[in-house]
Scaffold this active site. Structure first.
Site, PDB file in Angstrom:
ATOM      1  N   HIS A 146      64.488 -57.951  91.369  1.00 15.05           N
ATOM      2  CA  HIS A 146      65.784 -57.437  90.918  1.00 15.05           C
ATOM      3  C   HIS A 146      66.042 -56.002  91.373  1.00 15.05           C
ATOM      4  O   HIS A 146      67.050 -55.715  92.011  1.00 15.05           O
ATOM      5  CB  HIS A 146      65.841 -57.461  89.380  1.00 15.05           C
ATOM      6  CG  HIS A 146      65.639 -58.804  88.747  1.00 15.05           C
ATOM      7  ND1 HIS A 146      66.591 -59.798  88.772  1.00 15.05           N
ATOM      8  CD2 HIS A 146      64.586 -59.303  88.051  1.00 15.05           C
ATOM      9  CE1 HIS A 146      66.132 -60.848  88.103  1.00 15.05           C
ATOM     10  NE2 HIS A 146      64.924 -60.587  87.662  1.00 15.05           N
TER      11      HIS A 146
HETATM   12  O1  RIB Z   1      67.297 -58.386  84.258  1.00 18.67           O
HETATM   13  C1  RIB Z   1      66.543 -57.775  85.279  1.00 18.67           C
HETATM   14  C2  RIB Z   1      66.333 -56.339  84.953  1.00 18.67           C
HETATM   15  O2  RIB Z   1      65.585 -56.308  83.757  1.00 18.67           O
HETATM   16  C3  RIB Z   1      65.515 -55.587  86.016  1.00 18.67           C
HETATM   17  O3  RIB Z   1      65.963 -54.260  86.079  1.00 18.67           O
HETATM   18  C4  RIB Z   1      64.098 -55.658  85.490  1.00 18.67           C
HETATM   19  O4  RIB Z   1      63.403 -54.424  85.674  1.00 18.67           O
HETATM   20  C5  RIB Z   1      64.266 -55.917  84.013  1.00 18.67           C
HETATM   21  O5  RIB Z   1      64.164 -54.732  83.334  1.00 18.67           O
END
Ligand code: RIB
Length: 320
Positions: free
Chosen positions: A248
Site C-alpha cells: 500500500h
Molecule cells: O489500509 C492500508 C493502510 O493501512 C496502509 O497505510 C498500511 O500501512 C496500513 O496502515
C-alpha cells in the site's frame, strides 16, 4: 532546477512524507532514497498502525537503515482529531516493524511539531512541495486548520487511503481514512490537488512470497530487511486470497514519483463521518450517474509488472 534563495538545490521536486511507519511504511521510506522525480526533504509522523512513539522511533530507525539519517523527522498527532485512536498491531506487530529489532536511533525528532513542519516546508518550497501522506491524515488536517493558506502553497497531496470500492477495516472503509475520517474529509475539501491511492490500486500492487524472497536475494541489508519486515503482514494477507501482500504505502510513493504506469481518474471524493455502517467510507461518483463536485483524482489501476520492476530497481541500488 528547484531554487531556494535563488540557488538551484536539486533537479528533483521536494517531497515531504507523512507516515504512521509500520511494515509497509518502512519499505516506502526505503524507496524514497532513489526516486526519479522527487527528493525527500522531511518526514512527519502520526499515530496510526501503532502509537506515535513507535511510528516516530520506527521512522528514525528506518531512515538510518537507509543511510538517510540527515532527513529531519517531526513528530505529530498522537490521536485522531475527534475520535478514539484505532491501531493495527495485529498486522504490524507490537512495535510496528513486525517486532524486528533495529539499532536504537542515534537522534531524536526535531522539536517542531509535524503540523508546523508541513507549513514550514510548504512556505519554503512555495508551489513546489508534494506531501505524500501514507497514514491517517490528522497532521495535515491540523496544519490546514492552523494555516489557512496551506492548500494554496502545496503543489499536491498524494495519499494512501480510502477505497472507491470496498474496505479493509469495515466492508466499506480503509484503515487510514477510517482512523480519522474527519481529518480525511478536511483534506479532500481543502482546495489543494489531492490524489487518492486507495485500495482500488494498492491491492493490485502486491508481491508474492516468492517475489519477496527474490528481493532478499538482491543481497543487501535493505532488501533483506524488506523481505523480513513484510513476513507478518504476508501471513495476514493469506486470508485475502490475493496471492501475495499489498504494498500500500510503497506503491503510493512510486505513484507520486511517476504516474505513467497508473490509471488516474478525476472524481468527486467525500468522506462519510456519521454513518453507523459506513463511517470512514470515501464516497466517490466514479461509478455513479449522480455526479459530485470533482475535487480529487482517484488512482484505480497500476501495471503490476512495472511496479515490481521499480521496487527491485530501487532496492538493488542499495547494494551498488
Ligand atoms: O489500509 C492500508 C493502510 O493501512 C496502509 O497505510 C498500511 O500501512 C496500513 O496502515
Amino acid at each position: 532546477a528547484l531554487l531556494k534563495g535563488g540557488v538551484s538545490v536539486m533537479n528533483k521536486r521536494p517531497m515531504l512524507l507523512d507516515c504512521d511507519t509500520g511494515v509497509d511504511g518502512a519499505v516506502a521510506i526505503l524507496l524514497t532514497k532513489y526516486l526519479n522525480t522527487l527528493e525527500l526533504i522531511a518526514v512527519t509522523t502520526v499515530a496510526g498502525n501503532v502509537e506515535v512513539e513507535h511510528t516516530t522511533r520506527n521512522t528514525l530507525q528506518v531512515l538510518e537503515l537507509a543511510g538517510m539519517e540527515h532527513i529531519p523527522v517531526y513528530r505529530g498527532a498522537e490521536k485522531p482529531l475527534l475520535c478514539e485512536a484505532v491501531t493495527a498491531h495485529h498486522v504490524h506487530g507490537q512495535n510496528g516493524l513486525n517486532d524486528m529489532t533495529l539499532p536504537k536511533p542515534k537522534r531524536e525528532p526535531e522539536a517542531m511539531p509535524a503540523w508546523d513542519a508541513i507549513y514550514k516546508y510548504a512556505k519554503q518550497y512555495e508551489g513546489e512541495l508534494t506531501v505524500v501522506a501514507i497514514g491517517p491524515l490528522t497532521n495535515l488536517a491540523l496544519a490546514i486548520v492552523k494555516y489557512k493558506e496551506l492548500p494554496n502553497l502545496l503543489k499536491r497531496i498524494v495519499i494512501m487511503g480510502g477505497a472507491a470500492v470496498g474496505g479493509n477495516v469495515t466492508p466499506c472503509a480503509e484503515f487510514n481514512v477510517y482512523a480519522d475520517p474527519e481529518a480525511a474529509d478536511m483534506v479532500f475539501t481543502c482546495g489543494a490537488p489531492v490524489y487518492m491511492c486507495g485500495l482500488d490500486v494498492t491491492m493490485r500492487a502486491y508481491l508474492t512470497a516468492e517475489e519477496l524472497d527474490e528481493i532478499a536475494s538482491l543481497d543487501n541489508k535493505q532488501a533483506v530487511f524488506t523481505r523480513d519486515v513484510m513476513q507478518g503482514i504476508l501471513k495476514f494477507y493469506r486470508t485475502y486470497k490475493l496471492g501475495g501482500v499489498a504494498f500500500h504505502d510503497p506503491v503510493t510513493v512510486l505513484y507520486a514519483d511517476d504516474e505513467s504506469y497508473f490509471q488516474t481518474d478525476l472524481a468527486g471524493v467525500r468522506v462519510e463521518t456519521k454513518g453507523k455502517l459506513t463511517r470512514g467510507k470515501t464516497v466517490t461518483d466514479l461509478y455513479s450517474d449522480k455526479q459530485m463536485e470533482h475535487n480529487a483524482f482517484v488512482v484505480t489501476n497500476v501495471d503490476r509488472d512495472v511496479f515490481k520492476k521499480r521496487v527491485f530497481e530501487i532496492l538493488a541500488k542499495y547494494g551498488e
